[in-house]
Design a protein around this motif. Structure first.
Motif, PDB file in Angstrom:
ATOM      1  N   ASP A   4      35.223  46.687  36.689  1.00 50.71           N
ATOM      2  CA  ASP A   4      36.625  46.381  36.989  1.00 50.71           C
ATOM      3  C   ASP A   4      36.931  44.905  36.760  1.00 50.71           C
ATOM      4  OD1 ASP A   4      37.545  48.988  37.930  1.00 50.71           O
ATOM      5  OD2 ASP A   4      36.223  48.664  39.644  1.00 50.71           O
ATOM      6  N   ILE A   5      36.060  44.043  37.233  1.00 50.49           N
ATOM      7  CA  ILE A   5      36.282  42.600  37.072  1.00 50.49           C
ATOM      8  C   ILE A   5      36.256  42.232  35.594  1.00 50.49           C
ATOM      9  CG2 ILE A   5      35.283  40.314  37.510  1.00 50.49           C
ATOM     10  CD1 ILE A   5      36.673  41.599  39.952  1.00 50.49           C
ATOM     11  N   TYR A  11      41.597  41.766  30.072  1.00 50.95           N
ATOM     12  CA  TYR A  11      43.050  41.920  30.003  1.00 50.95           C
ATOM     13  C   TYR A  11      43.737  40.551  29.956  1.00 50.95           C
ATOM     14  CZ  TYR A  11      47.802  43.355  31.092  1.00 50.95           C
ATOM     15  OH  TYR A  11      49.157  43.544  31.048  1.00 50.95           O
ATOM     16  N   LEU A  12      43.337  39.650  30.827  1.00 47.35           N
ATOM     17  CA  LEU A  12      43.924  38.309  30.833  1.00 47.35           C
ATOM     18  C   LEU A  12      43.688  37.579  29.518  1.00 47.35           C
ATOM     19  CD1 LEU A  12      43.166  36.888  34.382  1.00 47.35           C
ATOM     20  CD2 LEU A  12      45.414  37.140  33.317  1.00 47.35           C
ATOM     21  N   SER A  13      42.517  37.769  28.937  1.00 45.79           N
ATOM     22  CA  SER A  13      42.197  37.067  27.686  1.00 45.79           C
ATOM     23  C   SER A  13      43.114  37.501  26.541  1.00 45.79           C
ATOM     24  CB  SER A  13      40.732  37.274  27.310  1.00 45.79           C
ATOM     25  OG  SER A  13      40.503  38.603  26.868  1.00 45.79           O
ATOM     26  N   ARG A  14      43.707  38.690  26.653  1.00 48.01           N
ATOM     27  CA  ARG A  14      44.646  39.141  25.609  1.00 48.01           C
ATOM     28  C   ARG A  14      45.885  38.255  25.521  1.00 48.01           C
ATOM     29  NH1 ARG A  14      45.093  45.499  27.185  1.00 48.01           N
ATOM     30  NH2 ARG A  14      42.861  45.841  27.461  1.00 48.01           N
ATOM     31  N   PHE A  15      46.151  37.495  26.577  1.00 44.16           N
ATOM     32  CA  PHE A  15      47.330  36.638  26.613  1.00 44.16           C
ATOM     33  C   PHE A  15      46.966  35.187  26.295  1.00 44.16           C
ATOM     34  CE2 PHE A  15      48.152  40.371  29.091  1.00 44.16           C
ATOM     35  CZ  PHE A  15      49.431  40.742  28.673  1.00 44.16           C
ATOM     36  N   ASN A  16      45.852  35.025  25.578  1.00 43.26           N
ATOM     37  CA  ASN A  16      45.387  33.714  25.107  1.00 43.26           C
ATOM     38  C   ASN A  16      44.968  32.772  26.231  1.00 43.26           C
ATOM     39  OD1 ASN A  16      45.684  34.309  22.336  1.00 43.26           O
ATOM     40  ND2 ASN A  16      47.894  33.985  22.529  1.00 43.26           N
ATOM     41  N   TYR A  17      44.467  33.340  27.309  1.00 41.56           N
ATOM     42  CA  TYR A  17      43.873  32.523  28.360  1.00 41.56           C
ATOM     43  C   TYR A  17      42.366  32.500  28.179  1.00 41.56           C
ATOM     44  CZ  TYR A  17      48.293  32.593  30.868  1.00 41.56           C
ATOM     45  OH  TYR A  17      49.604  32.424  31.214  1.00 41.56           O
ATOM     46  N   ARG A  18      41.780  31.334  28.436  1.00 39.87           N
ATOM     47  CA  ARG A  18      40.327  31.265  28.536  1.00 39.87           C
ATOM     48  C   ARG A  18      39.974  31.814  29.910  1.00 39.87           C
ATOM     49  NH1 ARG A  18      40.968  25.472  26.646  1.00 39.87           N
ATOM     50  NH2 ARG A  18      40.386  25.521  24.461  1.00 39.87           N
ATOM     51  N   VAL A  19      39.034  32.740  29.956  1.00 43.78           N
ATOM     52  CA  VAL A  19      38.669  33.364  31.229  1.00 43.78           C
ATOM     53  C   VAL A  19      37.166  33.209  31.432  1.00 43.78           C
ATOM     54  CG1 VAL A  19      38.693  35.471  32.600  1.00 43.78           C
ATOM     55  CG2 VAL A  19      40.540  35.045  30.955  1.00 43.78           C
ATOM     56  N   MET A  70      41.479  32.828  40.308  1.00 42.76           N
ATOM     57  CA  MET A  70      41.975  34.159  40.651  1.00 42.76           C
ATOM     58  C   MET A  70      40.791  35.010  41.059  1.00 42.76           C
ATOM     59  SD  MET A  70      43.668  36.899  37.983  1.00 42.76           S
ATOM     60  CE  MET A  70      45.010  35.847  37.561  1.00 42.76           C
ATOM     61  N   GLY A  71      41.000  35.879  42.034  1.00 40.84           N
ATOM     62  CA  GLY A  71      39.908  36.747  42.428  1.00 40.84           C
ATOM     63  C   GLY A  71      40.401  37.969  43.178  1.00 40.84           C
ATOM     64  N   PHE A  72      39.525  38.957  43.257  1.00 44.41           N
ATOM     65  CA  PHE A  72      39.828  40.253  43.841  1.00 44.41           C
ATOM     66  C   PHE A  72      38.839  40.530  44.972  1.00 44.41           C
ATOM     67  CE2 PHE A  72      41.023  39.968  39.468  1.00 44.41           C
ATOM     68  CZ  PHE A  72      42.272  40.553  39.405  1.00 44.41           C
ATOM     69  N   CYS A  73      39.357  40.886  46.149  1.00 45.96           N
ATOM     70  CA  CYS A  73      38.539  41.156  47.330  1.00 45.96           C
ATOM     71  C   CYS A  73      37.781  39.887  47.722  1.00 45.96           C
ATOM     72  CB  CYS A  73      37.628  42.362  47.083  1.00 45.96           C
ATOM     73  SG  CYS A  73      36.693  42.883  48.547  1.00 45.96           S
ATOM     74  N   MET A  74      36.472  39.890  47.665  1.00 49.73           N
ATOM     75  CA  MET A  74      35.713  38.689  47.968  1.00 49.73           C
ATOM     76  C   MET A  74      36.176  37.549  47.073  1.00 49.73           C
ATOM     77  SD  MET A  74      33.148  36.598  46.692  1.00 49.73           S
ATOM     78  CE  MET A  74      32.511  37.626  45.410  1.00 49.73           C
ATOM     79  N   MET A 161      44.199  47.056  42.179  1.00 57.37           N
ATOM     80  CA  MET A 161      44.256  46.608  40.778  1.00 57.37           C
ATOM     81  C   MET A 161      43.159  47.253  39.930  1.00 57.37           C
ATOM     82  SD  MET A 161      46.918  44.745  40.384  1.00 57.37           S
ATOM     83  CE  MET A 161      46.689  43.832  38.850  1.00 57.37           C
ATOM     84  N   ASN A 162      42.192  47.904  40.566  1.00 60.09           N
ATOM     85  CA  ASN A 162      41.128  48.600  39.835  1.00 60.09           C
ATOM     86  C   ASN A 162      41.669  49.952  39.398  1.00 60.09           C
ATOM     87  OD1 ASN A 162      39.590  46.408  40.572  1.00 60.09           O
ATOM     88  ND2 ASN A 162      38.474  47.480  42.163  1.00 60.09           N
ATOM     89  N   ASP A 163      42.165  50.016  38.162  1.00 55.24           N
ATOM     90  CA  ASP A 163      42.895  51.212  37.750  1.00 55.24           C
ATOM     91  C   ASP A 163      42.120  52.173  36.853  1.00 55.24           C
ATOM     92  OD1 ASP A 163      42.949  49.565  35.526  1.00 55.24           O
ATOM     93  OD2 ASP A 163      45.117  49.686  35.230  1.00 55.24           O
TER      94      ASP A 163
END
Length: 197
Positions: A4-5, A11-19, A70-74, A161-163
């Motif tokens: 999921d992570i 997904y974020l990298s598709r918008f030209n962000y370095r992740v 950015m983070g999810f849960c922990m 968000m885990n879809d």
């Protein structure tokens, strides 16, 4: 470093962000609730903040003008802790998803970067990511004086968000609350807008 992570990072990298996704557990992975809770309970939180610092420094070295955590849960809890404990010259914004740090780790009234948080109204994790904790987070952020928005989304619970199909089934089996694809899409739109803050 769950699928999921990695999906969310991709997904974020598709918008030209370095992740950059730090491997906080050094290769260990658990999909079982009890083991995951054990791992989170024994996480070296200050060491994890140092890992975030290393990642943010790397992004700055790569000429990134701004850095979001950015983070999810922990990871949501860690994003708030990192944005509080690291200088705003390193971290520019924080986007926590359904997770908050303990007051032993950091004082959220001391955060000094904008925050956009996302929580589910059906989240059962009392004191960590339920709607009452989201309300308390809002009060702490008012006291901090930063620009913020804390969103509590209807019809969804923890890990909403885990879809991936398997993730939705696992959340249902664990009683983490509801899932709604329309909420996921709207949250991503809101998040991408906030990243341009």
């Amino acid at each position: 470093m769950t699928p999921d992570i990695l999906d969310q990072a991709e997904y974020l990298s598709r918008f030209n962000y370095r992740v950059v996704v730090p491997d906080l557990y050094r290769g260990k992975l658990s999909m079982e609730k009890e083991e995951a809770e054990h791992m989170m309970g024994h996480l070296d939180w200050k060491g994890a903040v140092d890992d975030v610092k290393t990642c943010a420094t790397h992004l700055r070295d790569q000429k990134s003008k701004r850095v979001a955590v950015m983070g999810f849960c922990m990871g949501g809890a860690l994003s708030l802790a990192s944005a509080t404990l690291l200088p705003s010259t390193l971290i520019n914004v924080a986007i926590p998803f359904y997770g908050t740090p303990s007051s032993d780790l950091c004082d959220l009234t001391k955060i000094d970067v904008p925050v956009q948080g996302h929580f589910g109204s059906l989240d059962p994790l009392v004191g960590f990511s339920d709607s009452k904790r989201a309300e308390q987070l809002s009060k702490e952020l008012v006291d901090s004086g930063v620009d913020f928005e804390i969103n509590v989304h209807d019809k969804v619970g923890h890990a909403f968000m885990n879809d991936a199909d398997e993730s939705v089934k696992r959340a249902e089996k664990l009683g983490l609350g509801g899932f709604d694809q329309a909420v996921v899409q709207n949250v991503w739109k809101s998040t991408l807008t906030f990243l341009e803050y």
